[in-house]
Write an enzyme that holds these catalytic residues in place. Structure first.
Site, PDB file in Angstrom:
ATOM      1  N   LYS A   1      51.331  52.995  43.159  1.00 34.68           N
ATOM      2  CA  LYS A   1      50.101  53.734  42.852  1.00 34.68           C
ATOM      3  C   LYS A   1      48.993  53.468  43.868  1.00 34.68           C
ATOM      4  CE  LYS A   1      51.668  55.542  38.969  1.00 34.68           C
ATOM      5  NZ  LYS A   1      51.877  56.980  38.826  1.00 34.68           N
TER       6      LYS A   1
ATOM      7  N   GLU B   1      43.008  58.712  34.927  1.00 37.43           N
ATOM      8  CA  GLU B   1      43.796  58.563  33.718  1.00 37.43           C
ATOM      9  C   GLU B   1      44.858  57.513  34.003  1.00 37.43           C
ATOM     10  OE1 GLU B   1      44.476  60.690  36.047  1.00 37.43           O
ATOM     11  OE2 GLU B   1      46.621  60.349  36.331  1.00 37.43           O
TER      12      GLU B   1
ATOM     13  N   SER C   1      59.694  51.373  42.356  1.00 33.82           N
ATOM     14  CA  SER C   1      58.299  51.824  42.381  1.00 33.82           C
ATOM     15  C   SER C   1      57.302  50.776  41.902  1.00 33.82           C
ATOM     16  CB  SER C   1      58.148  53.094  41.541  1.00 33.82           C
ATOM     17  OG  SER C   1      58.589  52.870  40.214  1.00 33.82           O
TER      18      SER C   1
HETATM   19  C1  PLP Z   1      55.900  51.492  38.400  1.00 31.86           C
HETATM   20  C2  PLP Z   1      55.788  52.934  38.100  1.00 31.86           C
HETATM   21  N1  PLP Z   1      56.752  53.772  38.503  1.00 31.86           N
HETATM   22  C3  PLP Z   1      56.711  55.073  38.245  1.00 31.86           C
HETATM   23  C4  PLP Z   1      55.677  55.627  37.518  1.00 31.86           C
HETATM   24  C5  PLP Z   1      55.723  57.084  37.206  1.00 31.86           C
HETATM   25  O1  PLP Z   1      54.841  57.868  37.933  1.00 31.86           O
HETATM   26  P1  PLP Z   1      55.301  58.811  39.107  1.00 31.86           P
HETATM   27  O2  PLP Z   1      56.415  59.669  38.598  1.00 31.86           O
HETATM   28  O3  PLP Z   1      54.091  59.593  39.434  1.00 31.86           O
HETATM   29  O4  PLP Z   1      55.742  57.962  40.223  1.00 31.86           O
HETATM   30  C6  PLP Z   1      54.630  54.811  37.083  1.00 31.86           C
HETATM   31  C7  PLP Z   1      53.500  55.378  36.333  1.00 31.86           C
HETATM   32  O5  PLP Z   1      52.684  54.758  35.747  1.00 31.86           O
HETATM   33  C8  PLP Z   1      54.703  53.425  37.375  1.00 31.86           C
HETATM   34  O6  PLP Z   1      53.731  52.604  36.960  1.00 31.86           O
END
Ligand code: PLP
Lengths: 390, 264
Positions: A85, A107, A374
């Site tokens: 993020k 948000e 992620s």
């Molecule tokens: C670690 C992590 N991965 C994935 C996501 C999902 O979001 P996005 O699909 O935008 O990557 C989030 C959302 O809060 C997250 O915290």
């Protein structure tokens, strides 16, 4: 607006009139600055020295052994704040600064985007408000405390299901009344144009790095690139690096919750129908009349009934494939990565890993797979403990 | 069927336009309240259809949406509700709705059915002139008037573009923000009305935050051709959930006061 903001039939900016002037201002600023030399330099330094980029592309050898393929983890979990993020937040907050906005709103679902926004609000000295569903405030309380420590005001949203979609509703409402000095730092590659384009741009650093690292480390491109999908920002970030390499298979993993047949899930692309929510035309989870469905997932960050417009286009064209994995399997994947590699993944990212586990028998030993890790799972330890005890 | 033009050309004062969420707090109770409002002096009705994610609405109307949904409101019932009102009195009705409900109906059938039920126009809260080409031809085909919003931050050139696409009235939003009653009237509303009047002859109706007979009068004196009162009225339903008769009386009384203020 200068551009239609469309990905095929998807995207657009279906918003109340009052938001048009601010979206126009945002579009203009983005296209003015994103290729500006000074802006690029500022962002590069922040990414390097504040966020910790580049992140490693790590060959998880023990897990590779277990799965019967060659698995490379893109370690976005090592970034400051613990998730991808921060890439988007630094980019957008810098844009806000260039636009001379003094206040940030955002948000958040899992709290990762809220936390990243709060950190950067502190860094830039901007007053920051985070809208968060009341249910999420409860289940991600550690992140709530962290946001407050960074000086952000966390506003629990009681309406609706108390999750991410309600937080977005409320942030949009607040923005409507405070358009002149407030920058809405949107957290995923969805929402009205120009957000999908902006978020993709700032997250594309993941894909650009991963492709280069993969070539340097293995002399070849991967066979598959896998990421989890909430709104789709980490996935579009890594996909963007490989989308033109037609031989690389792209796989997005959605939240199967308690199962697609049970109807308790957040598998928008797998099980949804096209509609309009939060300013964008995309696949949506909804009832036959168009009322938006209540979603369910063990991971707050994937608990969203919509999805970014570019993923909708990638699905329709067949360029990317989308699947859904259930909570149980996600927990197995979470534990597997902990035990094999000593890495605690976020429950969101664990969805992508769960798909790999499910495909285990189908791999060839030399198949090269990049998984976008992620985020890290510290925030989820309590949830895993609770589920596993039940 | 009575048109907006019939109403505006026949009045020497500003039109009184109360807003209700269809089926709030329930189908029958909601119908009784709206009929009372007509008897108390409403000239036009603005009716909303409950949506799960109303991003343009403040807490009062959000709660009304939830009440209506819980009471079993859906599109078929909403259209029947409208037909029942039209059977009671030939009064123009503007629908306020979020786009996804139209899109799923699907759109072409929606505009035809809405027109058949007696609707005069459909204002889509989350659609501007930028995307309106998706549906405007269907609304025209069905014989409906078009209504779009103008807000305090709309530029003069965009006001011109917007009003050129309107055949009904300009839905003028008095404040930056979502629906909701407010203690004070926005100080810029007169200026906004003047900016619109400078480029169009189409009637200008003002809504969002109009909460008292005084507000209504001030807006009318500033040149508005109609005043739209929503949250203040809807809050009277919320306050009297245990006493539906009192809700009817309060709303009826309030509408009479508004009407008197506009007639002064
Ligand atoms: C670690 C992590 N991965 C994935 C996501 C999902 O979001 P996005 O699909 O935008 O990557 C989030 C959302 O809060 C997250 O915290």
């Amino acid at each position: 607006m200068k551009y239609p903001g469309r990905y095929g039939p998807y995207g657009g900016f279906y918003v109340p009139e009052v938001l048009i002037p601010v979206l126009e201002e945002l579009e203009e600023a983005f296209y003015n600055f994103y290729q500006d030399k000074r802006f690029i330099k500022d962002l590069q330094l922040l990414n390097r020295d504040y966020a910790g980029r580049p992140t490693p592309l790590y060959h998880a050898s023990r897990l590779s052994e277990h799965l019967g393929c060659q698995l490379l983890l893109k370690r976005e979990d090592l970034l400051h704040g613990g998730a991808h993020k921060v890439n988007n937040c630094l980019g957008q907050a810098l844009l806000a600064k260039y636009m001379k906005k003094t206040k940030l709103i955002a948000e958040t679902g899992a709290g990762q985007h809220g936390l990243a926004t709060a950190m950067i609000g502190a860094l830039f000295g901007m007053e920051t408000k985070i809208f968060m569903g009341a249910v999420d405030v409860e289940r991600q309380s550690v992140n709530v405390h962290k946001m407050k420590l960074c000086g952000a005001q966390v506003i629990p949203v009681e309406g609706g299901t108390g999750t991410l979609k309600d937080a977005i509703n409320e942030a949009l409402r607040y923005w409507t009344a405070n358009v002149s000095d407030t920058f809405y730092l949107f957290g995923t590659a969805a929402g009205p144009h120009p957000y999908p384009t902006i978020v993709r741009h700032f997250q594309s650093v993941i894909g650009t790095e991963a492709r280069q690292q993969c070539l340097e480390q293995t002399d070849r491109l991967p066979d598959k690139v896998i990421a989890c999908i909430g709104g789709g920002s980490n996935a579009i970030g890594i996909f963007s690096g490989f989308v033109d390499d037609r031989q690389v298979e792209l796989i997005g993993v959605e939240a199967g919750g308690e199962g697609l047949t049970a109807g308790k899930h957040a598998a928008t692309l797998v099980a949804g129908r096209v509609g309009i929510l939060h300013g964008v035309k995309s696949y949506l989870l909804q009832n036959s009349e168009g009322q938006i469905a209540e979603t369910e997932s063990i991971s707050a960050g994937l608990d969203y009934p919509g999805v970014g417009p570019e993923h909708c286009q990638l699905k329709d064209s067949g360029r990317a494939k989308y699947v859904a994995l259930e909570d149980e399997k996600v927990l197995d994947a979470f534990e597997l990565l902990c035990r094999c590699e000593g890495i605690l993944p976020a429950l969101e990212s664990s969805h992508a890993l769960a798909w790999l586990m499910q495909q285990k028998e189908k791999f060839q030993k030399d198949q090269l797979i990049i998984l976008n890790l992620s985020g890290r799972g510290d925030k989820d330890v309590g949830i895993v403990e609770k589920y596993r005890k039940l | 069927m009575k048109t907006y033009a019939d109403v505006f050309s026949g009045l020497k004062r500003a039109a009184l336009i109360p807003f209700f969420v269809i089926g709030d707090p329930g189908y029958d109770a909601g119908l009784a309240i709206v009929k009372d409002a007509i008897d108390a002096g409403a000239d036009i009705l603005e009716l909303g259809i409950s949506f799960s994610d109303p991003i343009a609405d403040g807490p009062t109307i959000q709660k009304a949406d939830i009440r209506a949904a819980k009471a079993g409101m859906n599109m078929q019932k909403a259209l029947r509700f409208i037909r029942e009102i039209k059977d009671y009195r030939d009064i123009p009705i503007g629908l306020l709705i979020y786009y996804n409900l139209i899109y799923q109906y699907p759109a072409e059938k929606f505009f035809a059915d809405a027109a058949k039920a007696g609707v005069n126009s459909v204002l889509i809260a989350d659609m501007t002139i930028n995307d309106a080409d998706e549906v405007t031809h269907m609304a025209k085909q069905a014989g409906l008037d078009t209504v779009f919003m103008v807000t305090p931050n709309t530029s003069d050139s965009r006001i011109k573009e917007i009003t050129e696409r309107i055949t009904g009235f300009v839905y003028t939003v008095s404040v930056l923000g979502v629906t909701g009653s407010r203690d004070r009237l926005s100080s810029t509303v007169g200026d906004l009305i003047a900016r619109i009047k400078a480029v169009t002859n189409i009637p200008v109706c003002v809504g969002f935050g109009i909460s008292s007979p005084d507000h209504a009068k001030t807006v009318a004196q500033a040149g508005a051709d109609g005043v739209i009162i929503g949250s203040k009225i809807v809050s009277m339903i919320e306050k009297n959930l245990d006493n539906p008769q009192k809700a009817r009386e309060d709303i009826s009384g309030f509408i009479k006061q508004l009407r008197k203020a506009l007639e002064e």
